[in-house]
Design a protein around this motif. Structure first.
Motif, PDB file in Angstrom:
ATOM      1  N   THR A 120       7.862  11.690  15.328  1.00 13.09           N
ATOM      2  CA  THR A 120       7.567  11.945  13.922  1.00 13.09           C
ATOM      3  C   THR A 120       6.629  10.859  13.415  1.00 13.09           C
ATOM      4  OG1 THR A 120       9.757  12.930  13.573  1.00 13.09           O
ATOM      5  CG2 THR A 120       8.514  12.290  11.612  1.00 13.09           C
ATOM      6  N   PHE A 121       5.528  11.301  12.801  1.00 16.06           N
ATOM      7  CA  PHE A 121       4.538  10.373  12.264  1.00 16.06           C
ATOM      8  C   PHE A 121       4.179  10.780  10.841  1.00 16.06           C
ATOM      9  CE2 PHE A 121       4.086  10.152  16.831  1.00 16.06           C
ATOM     10  CZ  PHE A 121       3.919   8.804  17.086  1.00 16.06           C
ATOM     11  N   LEU A 122       3.676   9.832  10.098  1.00 10.77           N
ATOM     12  CA  LEU A 122       3.203  10.066   8.739  1.00 10.77           C
ATOM     13  C   LEU A 122       1.682  10.044   8.723  1.00 10.77           C
ATOM     14  CD1 LEU A 122       3.604  10.118   5.557  1.00 10.77           C
ATOM     15  CD2 LEU A 122       3.415   7.612   5.698  1.00 10.77           C
ATOM     16  N   ILE A 123       1.096  11.045   8.083  1.00 12.27           N
ATOM     17  CA  ILE A 123      -0.322  10.997   7.749  1.00 12.27           C
ATOM     18  C   ILE A 123      -0.385  10.433   6.332  1.00 12.27           C
ATOM     19  CG2 ILE A 123      -2.464  12.278   7.445  1.00 12.27           C
ATOM     20  CD1 ILE A 123      -1.608  12.343  10.302  1.00 12.27           C
ATOM     21  N   GLY A 124      -0.679   9.138   6.230  1.00 14.75           N
ATOM     22  CA  GLY A 124      -0.632   8.449   4.949  1.00 14.75           C
ATOM     23  C   GLY A 124      -2.006   8.072   4.439  1.00 14.75           C
ATOM     24  N   ASP A 125      -2.026   7.647   3.187  1.00 10.81           N
ATOM     25  CA  ASP A 125      -3.287   7.232   2.581  1.00 10.81           C
ATOM     26  C   ASP A 125      -3.017   6.172   1.529  1.00 10.81           C
ATOM     27  OD1 ASP A 125      -2.143   8.717   0.512  1.00 10.81           O
ATOM     28  OD2 ASP A 125      -4.047   9.627  -0.077  1.00 10.81           O
ATOM     29  N   ALA A 126      -4.016   5.877   0.709  1.00  8.00           N
ATOM     30  CA  ALA A 126      -3.853   4.848  -0.305  1.00  8.00           C
ATOM     31  C   ALA A 126      -2.748   5.207  -1.290  1.00  8.00           C
ATOM     32  CB  ALA A 126      -5.170   4.625  -1.046  1.00  8.00           C
ATOM     33  N   ALA A 127      -2.602   6.494  -1.595  1.00  2.86           N
ATOM     34  CA  ALA A 127      -1.555   6.905  -2.542  1.00  2.86           C
ATOM     35  C   ALA A 127      -0.174   6.582  -1.991  1.00  2.86           C
ATOM     36  CB  ALA A 127      -1.684   8.389  -2.858  1.00  2.86           C
ATOM     37  N   THR A 128       0.084   6.925  -0.735  1.00  3.10           N
ATOM     38  CA  THR A 128       1.421   6.733  -0.177  1.00  3.10           C
ATOM     39  C   THR A 128       1.725   5.282   0.126  1.00  3.10           C
ATOM     40  OG1 THR A 128       0.700   7.103   2.112  1.00  3.10           O
ATOM     41  CG2 THR A 128       1.369   9.040   0.847  1.00  3.10           C
ATOM     42  N   GLN A 129       0.709   4.517   0.536  1.00 10.02           N
ATOM     43  CA  GLN A 129       0.940   3.149   1.004  1.00 10.02           C
ATOM     44  C   GLN A 129       0.640   2.074  -0.044  1.00 10.02           C
ATOM     45  OE1 GLN A 129       2.216   5.263   3.558  1.00 10.02           O
ATOM     46  NE2 GLN A 129       2.355   3.166   4.298  1.00 10.02           N
ATOM     47  N   ILE A 130      -0.059   2.448  -1.119  1.00 12.46           N
ATOM     48  CA  ILE A 130      -0.423   1.443  -2.120  1.00 12.46           C
ATOM     49  C   ILE A 130      -0.072   1.901  -3.532  1.00 12.46           C
ATOM     50  CG2 ILE A 130      -2.298   0.097  -3.138  1.00 12.46           C
ATOM     51  CD1 ILE A 130      -3.795   0.359  -0.458  1.00 12.46           C
ATOM     52  N   TYR A 131      -0.662   3.008  -3.975  1.00  9.48           N
ATOM     53  CA  TYR A 131      -0.563   3.393  -5.378  1.00  9.48           C
ATOM     54  C   TYR A 131       0.847   3.800  -5.787  1.00  9.48           C
ATOM     55  CZ  TYR A 131      -5.628   4.040  -4.562  1.00  9.48           C
ATOM     56  OH  TYR A 131      -6.940   3.886  -4.196  1.00  9.48           O
ATOM     57  N   ARG A 135      -3.988  -5.173   7.994  1.00  2.85           N
ATOM     58  CA  ARG A 135      -4.762  -6.108   7.171  1.00  2.85           C
ATOM     59  C   ARG A 135      -5.577  -5.373   6.105  1.00  2.85           C
ATOM     60  NH1 ARG A 135      -5.583  -8.679  12.294  1.00  2.85           N
ATOM     61  NH2 ARG A 135      -7.657  -7.740  12.467  1.00  2.85           N
ATOM     62  N   TYR A 136      -6.107  -4.218   6.466  1.00  2.95           N
ATOM     63  CA  TYR A 136      -6.906  -3.438   5.508  1.00  2.95           C
ATOM     64  C   TYR A 136      -6.040  -2.975   4.345  1.00  2.95           C
ATOM     65  CZ  TYR A 136      -9.790   0.307   3.560  1.00  2.95           C
ATOM     66  OH  TYR A 136     -10.499   1.110   2.696  1.00  2.95           O
ATOM     67  N   VAL A 137      -4.855  -2.458   4.643  1.00  4.56           N
ATOM     68  CA  VAL A 137      -3.955  -1.996   3.583  1.00  4.56           C
ATOM     69  C   VAL A 137      -3.562  -3.163   2.679  1.00  4.56           C
ATOM     70  CG1 VAL A 137      -1.689  -1.003   3.088  1.00  4.56           C
ATOM     71  CG2 VAL A 137      -3.096  -0.030   4.909  1.00  4.56           C
ATOM     72  N   ALA A 138      -3.314  -4.326   3.268  1.00  4.07           N
ATOM     73  CA  ALA A 138      -2.965  -5.507   2.472  1.00  4.07           C
ATOM     74  C   ALA A 138      -4.115  -5.904   1.545  1.00  4.07           C
ATOM     75  CB  ALA A 138      -2.595  -6.673   3.381  1.00  4.07           C
ATOM     76  N   ALA A 139      -5.342  -5.853   2.057  1.00  4.38           N
ATOM     77  CA  ALA A 139      -6.503  -6.205   1.242  1.00  4.38           C
ATOM     78  C   ALA A 139      -6.713  -5.206   0.115  1.00  4.38           C
ATOM     79  CB  ALA A 139      -7.754  -6.291   2.123  1.00  4.38           C
ATOM     80  N   GLU A 140      -6.549  -3.922   0.416  1.00  6.27           N
ATOM     81  CA  GLU A 140      -6.692  -2.899  -0.613  1.00  6.27           C
ATOM     82  C   GLU A 140      -5.579  -3.005  -1.655  1.00  6.27           C
ATOM     83  OE1 GLU A 140      -9.281   0.057  -0.826  1.00  6.27           O
ATOM     84  OE2 GLU A 140      -9.923  -1.979  -0.369  1.00  6.27           O
ATOM     85  N   SER A 141      -4.383  -3.332  -1.221  1.00  4.40           N
ATOM     86  CA  SER A 141      -3.274  -3.525  -2.162  1.00  4.40           C
ATOM     87  C   SER A 141      -3.600  -4.641  -3.146  1.00  4.40           C
ATOM     88  CB  SER A 141      -1.978  -3.857  -1.414  1.00  4.40           C
ATOM     89  OG  SER A 141      -1.564  -2.775  -0.612  1.00  4.40           O
ATOM     90  N   ALA A 142      -4.229  -5.707  -2.646  1.00  2.00           N
ATOM     91  CA  ALA A 142      -4.582  -6.832  -3.513  1.00  2.00           C
ATOM     92  C   ALA A 142      -5.608  -6.437  -4.565  1.00  2.00           C
ATOM     93  CB  ALA A 142      -5.123  -7.989  -2.669  1.00  2.00           C
ATOM     94  N   ARG A 143      -6.392  -5.395  -4.299  1.00  2.00           N
ATOM     95  CA  ARG A 143      -7.375  -4.906  -5.275  1.00  2.00           C
ATOM     96  C   ARG A 143      -6.755  -3.959  -6.285  1.00  2.00           C
ATOM     97  NH1 ARG A 143     -11.869  -1.601  -2.919  1.00  2.00           N
ATOM     98  NH2 ARG A 143     -12.752  -1.889  -4.980  1.00  2.00           N
ATOM     99  N   TRP A 144      -5.931  -3.019  -5.797  1.00  2.00           N
ATOM    100  CA  TRP A 144      -5.521  -1.901  -6.633  1.00  2.00           C
ATOM    101  C   TRP A 144      -4.201  -2.106  -7.368  1.00  2.00           C
ATOM    102  CZ3 TRP A 144      -9.135   1.480  -7.730  1.00  2.00           C
ATOM    103  CH2 TRP A 144     -10.214   1.630  -6.835  1.00  2.00           C
TER     104      TRP A 144
END
Length: 327
Positions: free
Chosen positions: A92-103, A306-315
């Motif tokens: 089982t895997f998740l197809i995630g994006d900025a909404a699910t992982q950050i917003y 690292r990318y998700v962490a950087a985007e989280s710091a922005r949004w």
């Protein structure tokens, strides 16, 4: 050591080694049954389309069915929480994006997962800029004219998003923050509804997903005037980026990644990441993604983390500063 003690020791060693051997055999046989991709958004959307393209490619590579299970609701948090609770066994895997992982974790109360602790990143799948759109009834014919309209009209000028906390919503709020402009948010229940309203002239503009916008652009009911990336989009090479026309310090992308429940064995994480990388190197898959305005982009697990962490710091600070909060 007596004969009896020797036999006992051998039996004990066998008891320890048997599960290891079984585990190794299981890894060698993986996958032994169908794999499921949970898509926490409705069928027919951008993420769903990407998931199905990837599933089609991976099931050939893995020689097993790869199923897409749409579990929409609450900004993607319902399906994402379901994926977080799944067994970490590589099925089982998740197809995630900025909404699910950050917003959504920053917007919704009582989210039933932690976007970092609940998942093992497998790899990034794609990314793409958004497109700035005006409706057919809007007299603006360029991004410069639209910005003059927004500057003059302030909160009388409204924009459409695909819902509270969606990528188009936050991308537009970031645009307002960087430019100092005012305009009023009109959330819709999904992208198609937002595009319909824009095409009907019910709202002035929208910053939205390229794949979603392409079909309505073809009807001439909306006009694309700019894109939001650091470079021009191959889909709209004649459109300037917002950076080109003077909106400095702004870029916004949609991106999609593959995630597994936390505690997935490292060997399976590496195996699926390698399979994803191979799939994204396929020219046909790249062509299909490009046709919908996205670029196939592989990032390995550490790079994605690292990318998700950087985007989280922005949004996330933007979310907090605008006071967006949902039950």
């Amino acid at each position: 050591m007596s004969f009896r003690h020797t036999i006992a020791a051998l039996c004990a060693a066998g008891a320890v080694l048997a599960p290891l051997a079984a585990g190794a055999a299981g890894d060698a046989a993986y996958p032994a049954r169908p794999i499921t991709f949970i898509v926490p958004f409705p069928a027919g959307g951008v993420i769903d389309a990407t998931a199905r393209m990837l599933a089609e490619k991976l099931q050939v590579q893995l020689k097993t069915p790869v199923l897409v299970d749409n579990r929409p609701g609450a900004g993607g948090t319902i399906g994402t929480a379901l994926a977080a609770r799944a067994a970490p066994d590589g099925y089982t895997f998740l197809i995630g994006d900025a909404a699910t992982q950050i917003y959504s974790p920053a917007i919704f109360k009582n989210v039933k997962y932690d976007p970092v602790k609940s998942f093992a990143p497998i790899g990034q799948i794609s990314y793409g800029p958004l497109v700035v759109l005006v409706g057919q009834r809007n007299p603006a014919k360029s991004i410069a004219e639209l910005m003059e309209e927004i500057k003059a009209g302030g909160e009388k000028i409204d924009y459409a998003s695909n819902g509270n906390g969606s990528t188009p919503h936050l991308a537009t709020e970031m645009f307002k923050q960087v430019t100092g402009f005012k305009s009023t948010h009109i959330p819709f229940n999904g992208g198609p509804a937002a595009m319909t309203a824009l095409g009907a002239g019910d709202v002035a503009y929208s910053i939205n997903h390229i794949p979603l916008a392409m079909s309505i652009i073809a009807t001439s009911r909306v006009k694309p005037v700019a894109t939001t990336g650091a470079k021009r989009s191959p889909v709209f090479p004649d459109l300037p980026t917002l950076g080109e026309i003077g909106v400095k310090g702004y870029d916004a992308y949609s991106w999609i990644g593959l995630f597994a429940p936390a505690d997935l064995p490292a060997a399976l994480q590496q195996r699926m990441s390698a399979e994803l990388r191979t799939a994204l190197q396929d020219p046909e898959l790249q062509k299909k993604m490009a046709a919908q305005g996205d670029e196939a982009l592989y990032r390995n697990p550490d790079e994605l983390r690292r990318y998700v962490a950087a985007e989280s710091a922005r949004w996330v600070p933007l979310i907090h500063s605008t006071g967006i909060a949902l039950n």
